[in-house]
Scaffold this active site. Structure first.
Site, mmCIF file in Angstrom:
data_model
loop_
_atom_site.group_PDB
_atom_site.id
_atom_site.type_symbol
_atom_site.label_atom_id
_atom_site.label_comp_id
_atom_site.label_asym_id
_atom_site.label_seq_id
_atom_site.Cartn_x
_atom_site.Cartn_y
_atom_site.Cartn_z
ATOM 1 N N PRO A 70 0.844 -1.198 0.000
ATOM 2 C CA PRO A 70 0.000 0.000 0.000
ATOM 3 C C PRO A 70 0.878 1.246 0.000
ATOM 4 O O PRO A 70 2.116 1.143 0.063
ATOM 5 C CB PRO A 70 -0.721 -0.114 1.347
ATOM 6 C CG PRO A 70 0.313 -0.734 2.244
ATOM 7 C CD PRO A 70 1.143 -1.668 1.366
ATOM 8 N N VAL B 105 -1.925 1.782 -4.600
ATOM 9 C CA VAL B 105 -1.563 3.180 -4.341
ATOM 10 C C VAL B 105 -2.814 3.948 -3.900
ATOM 11 O O VAL B 105 -3.870 3.805 -4.511
ATOM 12 C CB VAL B 105 -0.980 3.816 -5.627
ATOM 13 C CG1 VAL B 105 -0.566 5.258 -5.377
ATOM 14 C CG2 VAL B 105 0.179 2.994 -6.160
ATOM 15 N N ALA C 252 -4.698 4.847 4.064
ATOM 16 C CA ALA C 252 -4.039 3.760 3.335
ATOM 17 C C ALA C 252 -5.059 2.872 2.658
ATOM 18 O O ALA C 252 -6.250 2.966 2.934
ATOM 19 C CB ALA C 252 -3.185 2.926 4.293
ATOM 20 N N ASN C 253 -4.569 2.022 1.771
ATOM 21 C CA ASN C 253 -5.380 0.977 1.152
ATOM 22 C C ASN C 253 -5.036 -0.357 1.805
ATOM 23 O O ASN C 253 -3.933 -0.521 2.325
ATOM 24 C CB ASN C 253 -5.019 0.851 -0.330
ATOM 25 C CG ASN C 253 -5.711 1.879 -1.190
ATOM 26 O OD1 ASN C 253 -6.348 2.791 -0.708
ATOM 27 N ND2 ASN C 253 -5.573 1.708 -2.482
ATOM 28 N N ARG C 254 -5.922 -1.313 1.687
ATOM 29 C CA ARG C 254 -5.606 -2.666 2.136
ATOM 30 C C ARG C 254 -4.717 -3.340 1.106
ATOM 31 O O ARG C 254 -5.070 -3.428 -0.064
ATOM 32 C CB ARG C 254 -6.872 -3.510 2.224
ATOM 33 C CG ARG C 254 -7.736 -3.181 3.390
ATOM 34 C CD ARG C 254 -8.872 -4.204 3.446
ATOM 35 N NE ARG C 254 -10.001 -3.657 4.170
ATOM 36 C CZ ARG C 254 -10.048 -3.557 5.504
ATOM 37 N NH1 ARG C 254 -9.038 -3.992 6.240
ATOM 38 N NH2 ARG C 254 -11.103 -3.042 6.093
#
Ligand code: C5P
Length: 225
Positions: A17, A96, A29-31
């Site tokens: 991420p 991203v 954030a992303n997983r």
């Protein structure tokens, strides 16, 4: 039979991420576990490629024999990718963040009793895959993107291939019930200019090896240009 070789080729892989700071202790954030990207980096290195792995924050050990550049934000990831050029192959597996906080504070934001909750203003992040695919003379010969979708996987992925200007898209279904996100297995559809190809459910390592095999075939000397 010996593995087709990627010796002499330089591959750039993004993984994990990105973390976009809100203040010194908080982030968006992303997983993403980074597992598929790390497995791809290792599979390319096993075929003799020089691999630069640009990694966001993950809990994985660096694969042996691979140059790892650890970054936090999308802006840092883009800069590390540009610094890694030229390369022959770019594989963008990173999740991203699409936005960053426009003005992160340099002090921890304080909650005060009765005060209104803060409102975060976001600004768009650069699209690293699209930028690598549009890098002019520095464009890698083979640019591969990922597409995580929850429905209409093939249709969205084919559109994404064109929109991003990349050569191949590895598409997967990340509905929670698939167990793919963060799990050990993946089930992908490979989208190329020749059409789409559905692979069986495989471990992420096996997906990586099969993709490395495809890439080696793409670069093999007997392939007509
Ligand atoms: O646009 P979307 O996130 O669905 O596209 C996914 C693909 O684009 C992945 O390969 C991902 O690594 C890449 N990407 C990127 N930079 C962004 C957003 C996505 O490289 N800012």
């Amino acid at each position: 039979e010996a593995l087709p070789s990627l010796a002499g080729r330089h591959a750039l892989v993004t993984a994990g991420p990105t973390h976009e700071p809100i203040d010194p202790v908080r982030y968006l954030a992303n997983r993403s576990s980074g597992r598929q990207g790390y497995a791809i980096a290792a599979a390319l290195a096993a075929r003799g490629a020089r691999v630069t792995l640009v990694s966001g924050p993950v809990d994985l050990p660096p694969p042996p024999g691979i140059e790892v550049r650890r970054v936090e934000t999308a802006a840092q990831m883009l800069a590390a990718c540009q610094a890694a050029l030229p390369c022959d192959i770019a594989i963008c597996t990173a999740a991203v963040a699409d936005w960053h906080v426009a003005s992160p504070t340099d002090r921890k934001m304080k909650k005060a009793p009765g005060a209104a909750a803060p409102i975060l203003t976001l600004a768009p992040n650069p699209d690293i895959l699209a930028q690598l695919a549009a890098a002019g003379p520095a464009r890698p010969a083979l640019v591969i993107g990922f597409a995580a979708e929850t429905h209409d996987v093939e249709r969205y992925a084919a559109a994404k291939r064109v929109a991003k200007g990349c050569d191949w898209i590895v598409a997967n279904d990340v509905r929670p019930e698939t167990g793919i996100m963060g799990g050990a297995e993946n089930e992908i559809v490979l989208i190329s200019p020749d059409g789409s190809e559905r692979w069986p459910r495989l471990t992420k390592e096996a997906v990586a090896q099969r993709l490395a095999q495809r890439i080696a075939e793409y670069f093999s000397p007997d392939r007509s240009p």
